[in-house]
Design an enzyme around this catalytic site. Structure first.
Site, PDB file in Angstrom:
ATOM      1  N   ARG A  47     -59.224 -10.265 -92.927  1.00 32.23           N
ATOM      2  CA  ARG A  47     -60.491 -10.808 -92.432  1.00 32.23           C
ATOM      3  C   ARG A  47     -60.718 -10.223 -91.049  1.00 32.23           C
ATOM      4  NH1 ARG A  47     -58.300 -12.088 -88.374  1.00 32.23           N
ATOM      5  NH2 ARG A  47     -60.239 -13.069 -87.761  1.00 32.23           N
ATOM      6  N   GLY A  48     -61.895 -10.529 -90.469  1.00 31.07           N
ATOM      7  CA  GLY A  48     -62.265  -9.879 -89.206  1.00 31.07           C
ATOM      8  C   GLY A  48     -63.124  -8.674 -89.549  1.00 31.07           C
ATOM      9  N   ALA A  49     -64.270  -8.544 -88.846  1.00 35.08           N
ATOM     10  CA  ALA A  49     -65.280  -7.557 -89.259  1.00 35.08           C
ATOM     11  C   ALA A  49     -64.749  -6.116 -89.370  1.00 35.08           C
ATOM     12  CB  ALA A  49     -66.475  -7.640 -88.307  1.00 35.08           C
ATOM     13  N   ARG A  87     -68.138 -10.003 -98.830  1.00 28.61           N
ATOM     14  CA  ARG A  87     -68.517 -10.961 -97.770  1.00 28.61           C
ATOM     15  C   ARG A  87     -69.818 -10.442 -97.132  1.00 28.61           C
ATOM     16  NH1 ARG A  87     -64.087 -12.982 -93.653  1.00 28.61           N
ATOM     17  NH2 ARG A  87     -65.446 -14.822 -93.588  1.00 28.61           N
ATOM     18  N   GLN A 194     -58.139 -19.703 -87.726  1.00 30.40           N
ATOM     19  CA  GLN A 194     -57.764 -18.347 -87.282  1.00 30.40           C
ATOM     20  C   GLN A 194     -57.174 -18.371 -85.867  1.00 30.40           C
ATOM     21  OE1 GLN A 194     -60.619 -19.133 -88.789  1.00 30.40           O
ATOM     22  NE2 GLN A 194     -61.455 -17.466 -89.989  1.00 30.40           N
ATOM     23  N   ASP A 235     -69.339 -10.409 -85.786  1.00 29.09           N
ATOM     24  CA  ASP A 235     -69.421  -9.859 -87.141  1.00 29.09           C
ATOM     25  C   ASP A 235     -70.645  -8.993 -87.321  1.00 29.09           C
ATOM     26  OD1 ASP A 235     -67.734 -12.426 -87.372  1.00 29.09           O
ATOM     27  OD2 ASP A 235     -67.265 -11.152 -89.097  1.00 29.09           O
ATOM     28  N   ASN A 245     -71.163 -14.654 -85.013  1.00 31.62           N
ATOM     29  CA  ASN A 245     -69.696 -14.689 -84.936  1.00 31.62           C
ATOM     30  C   ASN A 245     -69.234 -16.012 -85.537  1.00 31.62           C
ATOM     31  OD1 ASN A 245     -67.156 -13.520 -84.129  1.00 31.62           O
ATOM     32  ND2 ASN A 245     -67.042 -15.048 -82.535  1.00 31.62           N
ATOM     33  N   LYS A 246     -67.936 -16.218 -85.548  1.00 30.94           N
ATOM     34  CA  LYS A 246     -67.329 -17.387 -86.173  1.00 30.94           C
ATOM     35  C   LYS A 246     -68.042 -18.682 -85.801  1.00 30.94           C
ATOM     36  CE  LYS A 246     -64.766 -17.515 -88.555  1.00 30.94           C
ATOM     37  NZ  LYS A 246     -65.179 -17.570 -89.985  1.00 30.94           N
TER      38      LYS A 246
HETATM   39  O1  MRU Z   1     -64.038 -15.371 -91.165  1.00 37.98           O
HETATM   40  P1  MRU Z   1     -63.336 -14.328 -90.337  1.00 37.98           P
HETATM   41  O2  MRU Z   1     -61.939 -14.706 -89.969  1.00 37.98           O
HETATM   42  O3  MRU Z   1     -63.442 -12.963 -90.962  1.00 37.98           O
HETATM   43  O4  MRU Z   1     -64.178 -14.284 -88.988  1.00 37.98           O
HETATM   44  C1  MRU Z   1     -63.788 -13.386 -87.978  1.00 37.98           C
HETATM   45  C2  MRU Z   1     -64.625 -13.471 -86.762  1.00 37.98           C
HETATM   46  O5  MRU Z   1     -65.541 -14.253 -86.667  1.00 37.98           O
HETATM   47  C3  MRU Z   1     -64.322 -12.466 -85.673  1.00 37.98           C
HETATM   48  O6  MRU Z   1     -64.601 -13.003 -84.424  1.00 37.98           O
HETATM   49  C4  MRU Z   1     -65.179 -11.207 -85.892  1.00 37.98           C
HETATM   50  O7  MRU Z   1     -65.047 -10.741 -87.195  1.00 37.98           O
HETATM   51  C5  MRU Z   1     -64.803 -10.124 -84.949  1.00 37.98           C
HETATM   52  S1  MRU Z   1     -63.200  -9.492 -85.275  1.00 37.98           S
HETATM   53  C6  MRU Z   1     -62.902  -8.221 -84.211  1.00 37.98           C
END
Ligand code: MRU
Length: 358
Positions: A47-49, A87, A194, A235, A245-246
């Protein structure tokens, strides 16, 4: 310290660190094509963009070994759409697949399946390396912004969320290695945790002092006056500087403004979407109710309760102090500055992938 490696690409094999099992087990899962890669992205193995963009690129490159002669275009598009659907919010997924599509297009109509597969593997590896380089550059550009007090971060924008090094955590670790000393407040990040499971783990490994707080404690921590800056990842950042973002990021930005704390977004240009005019156009992923009603498989809420579980929210540009890219720091809401950063990154890539250097 051994670097955290969420994605391993060795001898044409793809393995992912299973992030659902952290911080207790460090186990890797091998993937073999587009379908299982999409499944791994959807189920949060990775996970993470930036990490999901790079993983999708490797998944497509693996799938290319099954493309049929005479059907290369259709097979490519079918695999790409399976990955793209995994996603919706992080634009990096689309960005990475478009880069691979351009690689395929540059080879022309008469390419053989073998040479297409080889070129896609090479391009996926280039994306992997570029992401780490961008995060290091972004970290160095943002480090000087952390000039006083502690730092607060949300979710996980560390090595685990990228090919390596991290974005928001990249800024933090870069400031730390340049000699600045501070503590980091990491939010737990309900419902997927996370912050508690991943950010705390990474910062402990980096030996940067980290204090874990629940999401509801952010106001009290910012009111204490100890925090000099908030740094988060993104993201998708729209052309006008609105930041997805999250979930919970928007709340933190409002509180940061209330307490006069600068709010920084670490955004590699791969997560800036100039085709998206503003935050209202960013698709927000809704996730399973179980993530809210259960913790680690155990029910914590009454049967029959309704659940709202958006994975992301949008922070309007006016609450963003600055966006930190690998091309430098852009003032929040500076549309032209964002467009310039994206263009500069494209030009740089064009130079480094000119014939003979691919
Ligand atoms: O749902 P996730 O864990 O994929 O969400 C991740 C985030 O919101 C991060 O802050 C974002 O992807 C940036 S990661 C460098």
């Amino acid at each position: 310290m051994r670097d955290v490696k969420p994605i391993l690409w060795k001898g044409g094999r793809l393995e992912l660190l299973d992030q659902r099992k952290l911080p207790f087990n460090e186990t890797y899962i091998e993937l073999r094509g587009a379908r299982d890669t999409a499944r791994a992205i959807r189920s949060m193995v990775v996970r993470g963009a930036p990490a999901i963009g790079v993983t999708a690129a490797f998944g497509l490159a693996l799938e290319a070994a099954r493309f049929r002669d005479g059907h290369l275009h259709d097979d490519f598009e079918r695999a790409a759409s399976v990955l793209l659907a995994a996603r919706p919010t992080a634009v990096n997924l689309r960005w990475a697949l478009e880069r691979l599509r351009a690689t395929a297009a540059a080879l022309g109509e008469n390419v053989t399946p073998e040479s297409l597969a080889r070129a896609l593997r090479r391009q996926a590896l280039a994306l992997y390396r570029e992401d780490i380089a961008a995060n290091r550059a972004l970290g160095a550009a943002g480090a000087r912004l952390l000039s006083r007090g502690d730092v607060l971060t949300h979710c996980n924008a560390g090595a685990l969320a990228t090919a390596g090094y991290g974005t928001a955590i990249g800024v933090i670790r870069s400031a730390w290695s340049s000699g600045r000393r501070f503590g980091v407040y990491a939010t737990e990040t309900r419902p997927f945790l996370q912050g508690a499971r991943l950010t705390a783990w990474e910062l402990v490994k980096l030996r940067i002092p980290v204090t874990l707080i629940t999401d509801g404690m952010v106001g009290a921590v910012l009111a204490s006056g100890k925090v000099g800056a908030v740094v988060v990842g993104t993201d998708r950042t729209a052309a006008n500087g609105d930041v997805a973002n999250k979930i919970g990021t928007y709340t933190i930005a409002v509180l940061a403004r209330r307490h006069g704390v600068p709010f920084y977004v670490a955004a590699p240009t791969s997560s800036i979407d100039l085709d998206c005019a503003g935050g209202d156009d960013i698709p927000i992923e809704q996730r399973d109710a179980d993530e809210v009603t259960h913790i680690r498989g155990r029910r914590i809420a009454s049967e029959g309760v309704r659940v709202f579980n958006p994975a992301f929210d949008v922070t309007p540009a006016e609450l963003v102090t600055a966006i930190i890219t690998e091309q430098g720091v852009v003032r929040g809401g500076d549309r032209k500055g964002l467009a310039r950063a994206v263009r500069a990154a494209q030009l740089e890539r064009g130079r480094s992938t000119s014939p003979g250097r691919a």
